[in-house]
Design an enzyme around this catalytic site. Structure first.
Site, PDB file in Angstrom:
ATOM      1  N   ASP A 451       0.830  -1.200   0.000  1.00  0.00           N
ATOM      2  CA  ASP A 451       0.000   0.000   0.000  1.00  0.00           C
ATOM      3  C   ASP A 451       0.865   1.251   0.000  1.00  0.00           C
ATOM      4  O   ASP A 451       2.075   1.195   0.283  1.00  0.00           O
ATOM      5  CB  ASP A 451      -0.907  -0.039   1.242  1.00  0.00           C
ATOM      6  CG  ASP A 451      -2.245   0.627   1.004  1.00  0.00           C
ATOM      7  OD1 ASP A 451      -2.332   1.465   0.087  1.00  0.00           O
ATOM      8  OD2 ASP A 451      -3.203   0.328   1.740  1.00  0.00           O
ATOM      9  N   ASP A 515     -10.528   2.224  -3.529  1.00  0.00           N
ATOM     10  CA  ASP A 515     -10.962   1.933  -2.161  1.00  0.00           C
ATOM     11  C   ASP A 515     -12.474   1.846  -2.083  1.00  0.00           C
ATOM     12  O   ASP A 515     -13.018   1.463  -1.049  1.00  0.00           O
ATOM     13  CB  ASP A 515     -10.481   3.035  -1.203  1.00  0.00           C
ATOM     14  CG  ASP A 515      -9.120   2.696  -0.619  1.00  0.00           C
ATOM     15  OD1 ASP A 515      -8.602   1.605  -0.904  1.00  0.00           O
ATOM     16  OD2 ASP A 515      -8.568   3.533   0.122  1.00  0.00           O
TER      17      ASP A 515
HETATM   18  C1  GLA Z   1      -5.703   1.943   2.272  1.00  0.00           C
HETATM   19  C2  GLA Z   1      -6.094   0.835   1.337  1.00  0.00           C
HETATM   20  C3  GLA Z   1      -7.200   0.023   1.944  1.00  0.00           C
HETATM   21  C4  GLA Z   1      -6.728  -0.547   3.264  1.00  0.00           C
HETATM   22  C5  GLA Z   1      -6.243   0.562   4.165  1.00  0.00           C
HETATM   23  C6  GLA Z   1      -5.566   0.027   5.392  1.00  0.00           C
HETATM   24  O1  GLA Z   1      -6.716   2.858   2.434  1.00  0.00           O
HETATM   25  O2  GLA Z   1      -6.433   1.352   0.107  1.00  0.00           O
HETATM   26  O3  GLA Z   1      -7.608  -1.004   1.086  1.00  0.00           O
HETATM   27  O4  GLA Z   1      -5.714  -1.475   3.027  1.00  0.00           O
HETATM   28  O5  GLA Z   1      -5.308   1.402   3.517  1.00  0.00           O
HETATM   29  O6  GLA Z   1      -5.104   1.033   6.215  1.00  0.00           O
END
Ligand code: GLA
Length: 718
Positions: A451, A515
Site C-alpha cells: 500500500d 478503495d
Molecule cells: C488503504 C487501502 C485500503 C486498506 C487501508 C488500510 O486505504 O487502500 O484497502 O488497506 O489502507 O489502512
C-alpha cells in the site's frame, strides 16, 4: 535534401521513418506514417511526396517537420521535446550527427551535438501481435559542465488530422479512472501530475479518436506513460494543422542536473491504435500487458481473495479472524489476506507505520496459528504492508527522523498522519528490504498487498528534489525483494488506484482499482480502468451491503456481478451474512472459477448505453464460443424499456444459448410479465442475431445488474 526510409511491421500496422540525408543521416528522423499495414511494395518516397506539406505564406521558408525531438532549433514553434540549458547556453541543440541502428523490430536513433555537449538516444519498438509501439528517450551530457534538464519527453508522436476527439482521464479517491471527452482544442491540452505517485486524478494516458468513436466503431489512438511518479501528458495542435502527443516525466526545478558523463533515461510510452473503437484498442493494450509486461504468475488462475479490511479494520481479534477464515474457505476463497492492523501498536491510522514487527498482544503466538488454519483450509496467506511510509509515532521515526523525504527547514504536511521515507537513502531502503525479507522468510506469505497512502509533498532530500529517483528506488526495492522471493505476488495499492500504470505492473501482479467497494461507483471506475488494464489484474471485491465509503445500500447480486469479472474477492464481515447469502456468494465464486479462463484471458467487451445510465461489461473467449456479460443499470432509464442489448464479436453462423444467471429484483413492480426464455435456458440465438437484433433485457431497478452467460450450442453445418 534526399532522405532515406526505414520500415517496421506488426501483424496489422506499418511504421515508416523518414531520415534526412542518406548515409550517414544528417538530422533527426520523423515518423512519416504509423497506421494500417501498407503493401509490401509500398514506396516510402512516394508516400512522402504524397504527404508533402507546402510551406505556408507568412511562415518559415521551408515547412517544419515534426521530428522525433521537435525544437526551435529547426524552427518548430510548439512544445519542444527537450528543455534544458547549461547556465543559459546549449538550450537548442541541433542533433545533426545521427546514427540509426536496427535490431529486430526496433530502431535505436543515436543523435549528437558535440558542440552543445549533448547526445540523444531514442528507442522505438513495434510489438508483433499487439500492435503496441513503445518509445523511450535518453539524454547524455557529453559536455564539460553541468546540464540543467527541465523536460525530456519520453516520446513525441505525430497525430493524424483524422482524430477529432480526445478522451482524457480525471478522478479522485474512491472515484478513479473517470473520463472526459471533448473536441480536439486548438493549442495544448495538458495534464500534469505533481503528486509523486501516479495519482487518482490524472492517470497518465490519452486517447484520440475519429468523430463519434465508440466501443466498436471509429479509429482510436491511445497512449500511456509507464511511470509511477510525476508526469506531463499533452496533445498540441498548431494553427498549421501540425499535431503531436508528448508524454514524459515531469521534472521539478533542479531535479535533474546532469553532471558531465551522466545520462537521464525516460520512462517508456506505449502507443497503440485500432480501427475497431475502444474495444479494439483495449484488446491491444491487454495483449501487450499479458505478453510483454506482467509477471508470469498472472497467467495462472487468479485466486479468489478474502481481504479483512472492511470486515475488522484494526480490530484483529483471533476468534473473529478464525471465523472469517472458516467462512471464506466455505464459500470457495483461495487466498486470505490480512490487511492493516497486524503490526506492533497499529491500532489506528495514526501510529506505527515503519515498525514491521508483529503485534504480540494481538498475536501472542505469532501469525502461525492463523496461517496454519488458513493453509489447512486450502487457502494461501497474504499480508498488508505499507513500506514507503512512517508514522511520526513509531520507533522507526524516533530513531531516524532524518529518513523522511523533506525540504530543509520546512515542516512537511502529513497525509493520513504519516510521512514518506526517503528510499534514495540506501540505509532506509536496506532497512525496508531487511524488514520485509525477514517477514517473508519467517512466514509462508504468498502475497503482499503493498500500500501507499499519501501523495508526496516534499519530494526532496533536504535541498533538492528527488521524485524520479524515489520512484526508481521503489522499483529497485520491489525488484530486489522479488529476486529474493520470486513466488510472492504483490498488489499495487495506493489508497485504491493511485498507483496504476505499466511501470509498476512490470513488478506487481494486481492493482487495487479503488478503495470504493460500492458497486455503483465501481461500475464506471472499472470501465475506465479496463481501457488500458485487463480484468485479471483488477482487484474487485464484494463489499458490505451498506457501503462503507458511500453509505449506499446495494444488493448482493449487484455487488457480486460487479466484482465478478476482475481478480475477484470478498471484503466484508462474512459473519454477518445469512446462510442464504453465503450460498449465493459461494455460487458466484464457483461460477467465477468456471469462467475464469474467459474472464481473464478473453477479450473485454464494454458498452455505455443510455448516456451512461446503463453500463455493459463482459468478456468473450478467444475462440468466440463463450461470453459472460453484465448489464448494470445505474440510474432509471429514460424510456420504459431500453433498446435490445446487441452483442458483437461472436461467431455469426453459430447458435448460442443465452441464459441469465440471476433474476431482476421484484420484477412485478415494473413489468406485468417477464421474458421467460432468458431465465429458463431456452433462449437460442445465432451470433449474427445477437449482433444485429439483440435481446430485450427486462426492466431492472437502478443499482441492479443482470449477469448473462452466452455459450455456443451448435455451429452452422459447412
Ligand atoms: C488503504 C487501502 C485500503 C486498506 C487501508 C488500510 O486505504 O487502500 O484497502 O488497506 O489502507 O489502512
Amino acid at each position: 535534401m534526399t532522405s532515406s526510409y526505414r520500415r517496421l511491421d506488426s501483424s496489422c500496422s506499418t511504421v515508416l521513418l523518414e531520415v534526412p540525408g542518406q548515409e550517414p543521416p544528417s538530422g533527426l528522423p520523423r515518423i512519416l506514417y504509423w497506421g494500417a499495414s501498407l503493401a509490401e511494395n509500398e514506396q516510402p518516397e512516394n508516400l512522402a511526396r504524397a504527404l508533402n506539406r507546402p510551406a505556408l505564406q507568412g511562415g518559415l521558408d521551408d515547412a517544419v517537420p515534426l521530428t522525433l525531438s521537435p525544437s526551435l532549433a529547426n524552427g518548430f514553434p510548439g512544445q519542444p521535446a527537450l528543455i534544458g540549458h547549461r547556465k543559459g547556453r546549449d538550450a537548442l541543440p541541433g542533433f545533426h550527427e545521427v546514427d540509426l541502428i536496427e535490431t529486430g523490430n526496433s530502431w535505436k536513433i543515436e543523435a549528437k551535438d558535440a558542440k552543445a555537449g549533448l547526445s540523444l538516444d531514442i528507442v522505438i519498438s513495434l510489438t508483433g501481435d499487439s500492435n503496441v509501439l513503445t518509445m523511450t528517450t535518453r539524454l547524455s551530457n557529453i559536455g564539460a559542465t553541468d546540464y540543467d534538464l527541465q523536460w525530456c519527453a519520453a516520446a513525441t508522436l505525430p497525430v493524424p488530422a483524422s482524430y477529432q476527439e480526445i478522451l482524457s482521464f480525471n478522478g479522485r479517491w474512491c472515484g478513479e479512472f473517470q473520463t472526459a471527452r471533448r473536441k480536439v482544442p486548438m493549442g495544448t491540452l495538458m495534464r500534469e501530475n505533481r503528486r509523486g505517485r501516479t495519482s487518482h486524478d490524472s492517470f497518465p494516458a490519452m486517447i484520440l479518436g475519429t468523430e463519434g468513436f465508440d466501443e466498436v466503431c471509429g479509429a482510436v489512438l491511445g497512449a500511456h506513460l509507464a511511470w509511477s511518479g510525476n508526469h506531463r501528458v499533452l496533445h498540441e495542435r498548431l494553427p498549421d494543422g501540425t499535431r503531436q502527443l508528448q508524454m514524459g516525466e515531469l521534472l521539478l526545478p533542479g531535479e535533474v542536473i546532469l553532471a558531465p558523463g551522466e545520462t537521464y533515461s525516460s520512462p517508456e510510452v506505449c502507443f497503440s491504435f485500432s480501427e475497431e473503437g475502444l474495444g479494439g484498442l483495449s484488446h491491444n493494450f491487454h495483449s501487450f500487458l499479458r505478453s510483454e509486461v506482467l509477471p508470469e504468475q498472472t497467467r495462472s488462475p487468479r485466486p479468489v481473495t478474502l481481504n479483512t479490511w472492511e470486515a475488522v479494520y484494526f480490530d484483529h481479534a483471533p476468534e473473529k479472524l478464525a471465523r472469517l477464515a472458516d467462512l471464506a474457505a466455505q464459500v470457495g476463497v483461495e487466498r486470505f489476506v490480512l490487511d492493516d492492523g497486524w503490526f506492533k501498536d497499529r491500532n489506528s491510522e495514526r501510529t506505527a507505520l515503519g515498525d514491521w514487527v508483529l503485534d504480540e498482544q494481538k498475536y501472542p503466538q505469532g501469525l502461525d496459528p492463523l496461517i496454519a488454519q488458513v493453509e489447512g483450509l486450502g487457502m494461501e496467506f497474504g499480508l498488508w504492508v505499507e513500506p514507503e511510509m512512517v508514522s511520526p509515532d513509531s520507533d522507526l521515526f524516533r530513531a531516524h527522523p532524518d529518513w523522511i523525504l523533506h525540504l530543509e527547514a520546512l515542516q512537511e504536511p502529513t497525509g493520513r498522519y504519516q510521512h514518506v521515507l526517503n528510499l534514495t537513502k540506501p540505509e532506509a531502503a536496506n532497512y525496508l528490504f531487511d524488514s520485509l525479507d525477514t517477514l517473508l522468510k519467517r512466514y509462508p506469505i504468498r502475497y503482499l498487498k503493498w500500500d501507499m497512502n499519501r501523495d508526496l509533498s516534499h519530494q526532496a532530500d533536504g535541498r533538492s528534489f528527488v521524485t524520479g529517483q524515489q520512484t526508481k528506488a521503489l522499483y529497485a526495492l520491489i525488484d530486489r525483494l522479488r529476486a529474493r522471493h520470486p513466488l510472492v505476488e504483490i498488489e499495487s495499492c495506493a489508497s485504491g488506484g493511485g498507483r496504476a500504470d505499466f511501470g509498476i505492473l512490470r513488478r506487481t501482479h494486481r492493482i487495487w482499482a479503488s478503495d470504493s467497494n460500492d458497486a455503483h461507483d465501481r461500475q464506471s471506475i472499472q470501465q475506465g480502468f479496463s481501457l488500458f488494464f485487463p480484468p485479471e489484474i483488477m482487484g474487485a471485491h464484494i463489499g458490505p451491503m451498506h457501503c462503507h465509503t458511500t453509505g449506499r445500500r446495494l444488493d448482493l447480486d449487484f455487488r457480486a456481478i460487479t466484482a465478478f469479472f476482475g481478480h475477484f474477492g470478498l471484503e466484508a464481515d462474512l459473519t454477518q451474512l445469512t446462510a442464504d447469502e453465503l450460498d449465493k456468494v459461494a455460487n458466484y465464486i464457483a461460477l467465477h472459477k468456471d469462467c475464469r479462463p474467459i474472464l481473464h484471458g478473453g477479450k473485454v467487451l464494454r458498452q455505455v448505453l443510455e448516456g451512461g445510465r446503463v453500463l455493459v461489461f463482459g468478456a468473450i473467449s478467444n475462440d468466440r464460443t463463450e461470453a459472460m456479460v453484465s448489464y448494470a443499470v445505474l440510474e432509471q432509464t429514460r424510456d420504459g424499456l431500453t433498446a435490445p442489448l446487441r452483442l458483437t464479436g461472436l461467431r455469426s453462423g453459430a447458435t448460442y444459448r443465452v441464459r441469465a444467471i440471476n433474476r431482476p429484483r421484484d420484477p412485478g413492480r415494473r413489468m406485468k410479465n417477464m421474458p421467460d426464455a432468458l431465465f429458463n435456458g431456452e433462449l437460442l440465438m445465432s451470433g449474427s442475431a445477437l449482433a444485429s437484433a439483440g435481446l430485450q433485457i427486462p426492466v431492472l431497478d437502478p443499482d441492479t445488474a443482470l449477469l448473462l452467460q452466452v455459450s455456443i450450442a451448435a455451429t452452422k453445418k459447412q
